[in-house]
Design a protein around this motif. Structure first.
Motif, PDB file in Angstrom:
ATOM      1  N   THR A   1     -72.392 -81.014  12.526  1.00 48.80           N
ATOM      2  CA  THR A   1     -72.921 -80.608  11.746  1.00 48.80           C
ATOM      3  C   THR A   1     -74.345 -79.366  12.626  1.00 48.80           C
ATOM      4  O   THR A   1     -73.546 -78.384  13.856  1.00 48.80           O
ATOM      5  N   ASN A   2     -74.619 -78.960  11.810  1.00 45.36           N
ATOM      6  CA  ASN A   2     -75.345 -77.127  11.889  1.00 45.36           C
ATOM      7  C   ASN A   2     -76.887 -77.599  12.172  1.00 45.36           C
ATOM      8  O   ASN A   2     -77.610 -76.140  12.251  1.00 45.36           O
ATOM      9  N   CYS A   3     -77.731 -78.589  12.917  1.00 45.77           N
ATOM     10  CA  CYS A   3     -78.369 -78.594  13.959  1.00 45.77           C
ATOM     11  C   CYS A   3     -78.686 -79.408  15.148  1.00 45.77           C
ATOM     12  O   CYS A   3     -78.236 -80.893  14.772  1.00 45.77           O
ATOM     13  N   GLY A   4     -78.874 -78.627  16.119  1.00 44.16           N
ATOM     14  CA  GLY A   4     -79.161 -79.861  17.306  1.00 44.16           C
ATOM     15  C   GLY A   4     -80.044 -80.827  17.047  1.00 44.16           C
ATOM     16  O   GLY A   4     -79.460 -82.416  18.056  1.00 44.16           O
ATOM     17  N   PHE A   5     -80.901 -80.783  16.522  1.00 45.59           N
ATOM     18  CA  PHE A   5     -81.940 -82.098  16.037  1.00 45.59           C
ATOM     19  C   PHE A   5     -81.550 -83.379  15.873  1.00 45.59           C
ATOM     20  O   PHE A   5     -81.513 -84.399  15.537  1.00 45.59           O
ATOM     21  N   LEU A   6     -80.258 -83.199  14.861  1.00 48.10           N
ATOM     22  CA  LEU A   6     -79.204 -84.046  14.417  1.00 48.10           C
ATOM     23  C   LEU A   6     -78.477 -85.785  15.773  1.00 48.10           C
ATOM     24  O   LEU A   6     -77.597 -85.666  15.031  1.00 48.10           O
ATOM     25  N   SER A   7     -79.017 -85.042  16.749  1.00 47.35           N
ATOM     26  CA  SER A   7     -79.047 -86.142  17.220  1.00 47.35           C
ATOM     27  C   SER A   7     -78.684 -87.649  16.997  1.00 47.35           C
ATOM     28  O   SER A   7     -78.519 -88.404  17.477  1.00 47.35           O
ATOM     29  N   LEU A   8     -80.178 -87.737  16.996  1.00 50.46           N
ATOM     30  CA  LEU A   8     -80.670 -89.239  16.142  1.00 50.46           C
ATOM     31  C   LEU A   8     -79.118 -89.252  14.964  1.00 50.46           C
ATOM     32  O   LEU A   8     -79.668 -91.277  15.246  1.00 50.46           O
ATOM     33  N   PHE A   9     -78.290 -88.747  14.696  1.00 51.46           N
ATOM     34  CA  PHE A   9     -77.480 -89.320  14.122  1.00 51.46           C
ATOM     35  C   PHE A   9     -76.321 -89.265  14.394  1.00 51.46           C
ATOM     36  O   PHE A   9     -74.867 -90.045  14.093  1.00 51.46           O
ATOM     37  N   GLN A  10     -76.138 -88.689  16.228  1.00 50.47           N
ATOM     38  CA  GLN A  10     -74.571 -89.221  16.133  1.00 50.47           C
ATOM     39  C   GLN A  10     -74.373 -90.891  15.964  1.00 50.47           C
ATOM     40  O   GLN A  10     -72.701 -91.263  15.858  1.00 50.47           O
ATOM     41  N   LYS A  11     -75.234 -91.753  16.560  1.00 51.22           N
ATOM     42  CA  LYS A  11     -74.068 -92.968  16.375  1.00 51.22           C
ATOM     43  C   LYS A  11     -74.455 -93.250  14.880  1.00 51.22           C
ATOM     44  O   LYS A  11     -73.232 -93.976  14.868  1.00 51.22           O
ATOM     45  N   GLU A  12     -75.303 -93.721  13.948  1.00 51.09           N
ATOM     46  CA  GLU A  12     -74.550 -93.841  12.841  1.00 51.09           C
ATOM     47  C   GLU A  12     -73.672 -92.597  11.931  1.00 51.09           C
ATOM     48  O   GLU A  12     -72.711 -93.259  10.969  1.00 51.09           O
ATOM     49  N   LEU A  13     -73.010 -91.490  12.660  1.00 53.43           N
ATOM     50  CA  LEU A  13     -72.119 -91.254  12.079  1.00 53.43           C
ATOM     51  C   LEU A  13     -71.045 -91.195  12.258  1.00 53.43           C
ATOM     52  O   LEU A  13     -69.990 -91.278  11.433  1.00 53.43           O
ATOM     53  N   SER A  14     -71.330 -91.754  13.619  1.00 52.38           N
ATOM     54  CA  SER A  14     -69.461 -92.017  14.041  1.00 52.38           C
ATOM     55  C   SER A  14     -69.165 -93.257  13.640  1.00 52.38           C
ATOM     56  O   SER A  14     -67.479 -93.049  13.514  1.00 52.38           O
ATOM     57  N   GLU A  15     -69.811 -94.126  13.649  1.00 54.96           N
ATOM     58  CA  GLU A  15     -70.049 -95.544  13.460  1.00 54.96           C
ATOM     59  C   GLU A  15     -69.450 -95.431  11.353  1.00 54.96           C
ATOM     60  O   GLU A  15     -68.848 -96.865  10.849  1.00 54.96           O
ATOM     61  N   ALA A  16     -69.265 -94.599  10.431  1.00 48.72           N
ATOM     62  CA  ALA A  16     -69.777 -94.220   8.898  1.00 48.72           C
ATOM     63  C   ALA A  16     -68.029 -93.542   8.865  1.00 48.72           C
ATOM     64  O   ALA A  16     -68.020 -94.080   7.973  1.00 48.72           O
ATOM     65  N   VAL A  17     -67.802 -92.741   9.608  1.00 51.25           N
ATOM     66  CA  VAL A  17     -66.660 -91.772   9.136  1.00 51.25           C
ATOM     67  C   VAL A  17     -65.547 -92.601  11.036  1.00 51.25           C
ATOM     68  O   VAL A  17     -65.715 -92.688  11.663  1.00 51.25           O
ATOM     69  N   PRO A  18     -63.996 -91.865  10.187  1.00 45.65           N
ATOM     70  CA  PRO A  18     -62.505 -93.053  11.207  1.00 45.65           C
ATOM     71  C   PRO A  18     -62.322 -90.920  12.021  1.00 45.65           C
ATOM     72  O   PRO A  18     -61.588 -91.401  12.198  1.00 45.65           O
ATOM     73  N   VAL A  19     -63.254 -90.237  11.920  1.00 44.24           N
ATOM     74  CA  VAL A  19     -62.727 -89.056  13.025  1.00 44.24           C
ATOM     75  C   VAL A  19     -64.336 -88.736  13.966  1.00 44.24           C
ATOM     76  O   VAL A  19     -65.180 -89.570  13.542  1.00 44.24           O
ATOM     77  N   PRO A  20     -63.495 -88.103  15.054  1.00 45.56           N
ATOM     78  CA  PRO A  20     -64.621 -87.883  16.130  1.00 45.56           C
ATOM     79  C   PRO A  20     -65.799 -87.053  15.932  1.00 45.56           C
ATOM     80  O   PRO A  20     -65.407 -86.246  14.661  1.00 45.56           O
ATOM     81  N   VAL A  21     -66.813 -87.108  16.113  1.00 45.41           N
ATOM     82  CA  VAL A  21     -68.368 -86.465  15.881  1.00 45.41           C
ATOM     83  C   VAL A  21     -68.649 -86.016  16.644  1.00 45.41           C
ATOM     84  O   VAL A  21     -68.818 -86.215  17.514  1.00 45.41           O
TER      85      VAL A  21
END
Length: 236
Positions: A82-102
């Motif tokens: 992503t292009n904002c460091g504040f989106l660390s809040l979504f790390q867990k949810e995005l990792s769970e949502a897609v089958p590729v590294p995040v």
């Protein structure tokens, strides 16, 4: 030789989830494609303004980011950032949502950088908005408690222009804001051994910060370059 298909786009391993912004993205900025020595694939998350993401915890945007990440994977990317460091809040949810590294945030480098430094030294974080960078943001990126935090808030240009989503950016004033904030961190934290730039828009000034502080400087450019090297290792 036989070629096989299955993707819509080839050659761009890294997919970048972009904020919906209009401020200038100069070379070195994550959102300027000339920054990258390898192809990347962008997808804008509509209505994800800098103010909403940085100052208001990206409220109501999780589903939009998940949908955009899934779209990038469907297009053919092998990893998401992503292009904002504040989106660390979504790390867990995005990792769970897609089958590729995040990798959502430059902040994820802090723990690794600490392991590189001499005894008694530690990394500090330079952010665009210390007043809204919460413990939750930091812990989502595994940033150790007590990590020194510096900010360009209170400067003359950088934070105001980026978070205000302005059409004009005075590059030299923005550069000065970043260098001055980094020097203040070094003066206030003698244990500082390196800097990690939270904000992806700080990358154009990384070399200036390094020269001024004489400290290693890590950014989203360094992180995504490492990330891409694993997704698509060079052949020798």
């Amino acid at each position: 030789m036989i070629a096989t298909g299955g993707k819509s786009i080839y050659g761009a391993s890294v997919g970048i989830l972009m904020l919906d912004a209009r401020f200038p993205r100069i070379p070195g900025d994550m959102g300027n494609a000339l920054t990258w020595p390898f192809p990347v694939h962008y997808r804008i998350v509509r209505n994800a303004s800098p103010d909403l993401v940085v100052r208001r915890r990206a409220e109501g945007l999780l589903d939009a980011f998940v949908d955009a990440a899934r779209g990038l994977v469907e297009d053919g990317v092998d990893g998401i950032t992503t292009n904002c460091g504040f989106l660390s809040l979504f790390q867990k949810e995005l990792s769970e949502a897609v089958p590729v590294p995040v990798v959502t945030s430059s902040l994820m480098q802090v723990e690794m950088v600490n392991r590189l430094l001499p005894t008694g030294k530690r990394a500090g974080v330079l952010t665009i908005s210390a007043s809204t960078l919460t413990t939750e943001h930091l812990r989502s990126a595994l940033v150790p408690d007590g990590t020194p935090i510096g900010s360009t808030e209170g400067g003359q240009e950088f934070t105001r222009a980026i978070l205000g989503n302005e059409l004009v950016l005075d590059i030299e004033k923005a550069r000065a804001d970043n260098v001055e904030a980094a020097l203040a961190m070094k003066q206030n934290h003698p244990e500082l051994g390196a800097l990690v730039l939270e904000c992806t828009n700080m990358c154009p000034y990384a070399a200036d910060i390094q020269k001024a502080t004489d400290l290693p400087v890590y950014s989203i450019v360094s992180l995504v370059s490492w990330f891409q090297a694993g997704l698509r290792p060079p052949e020798f």
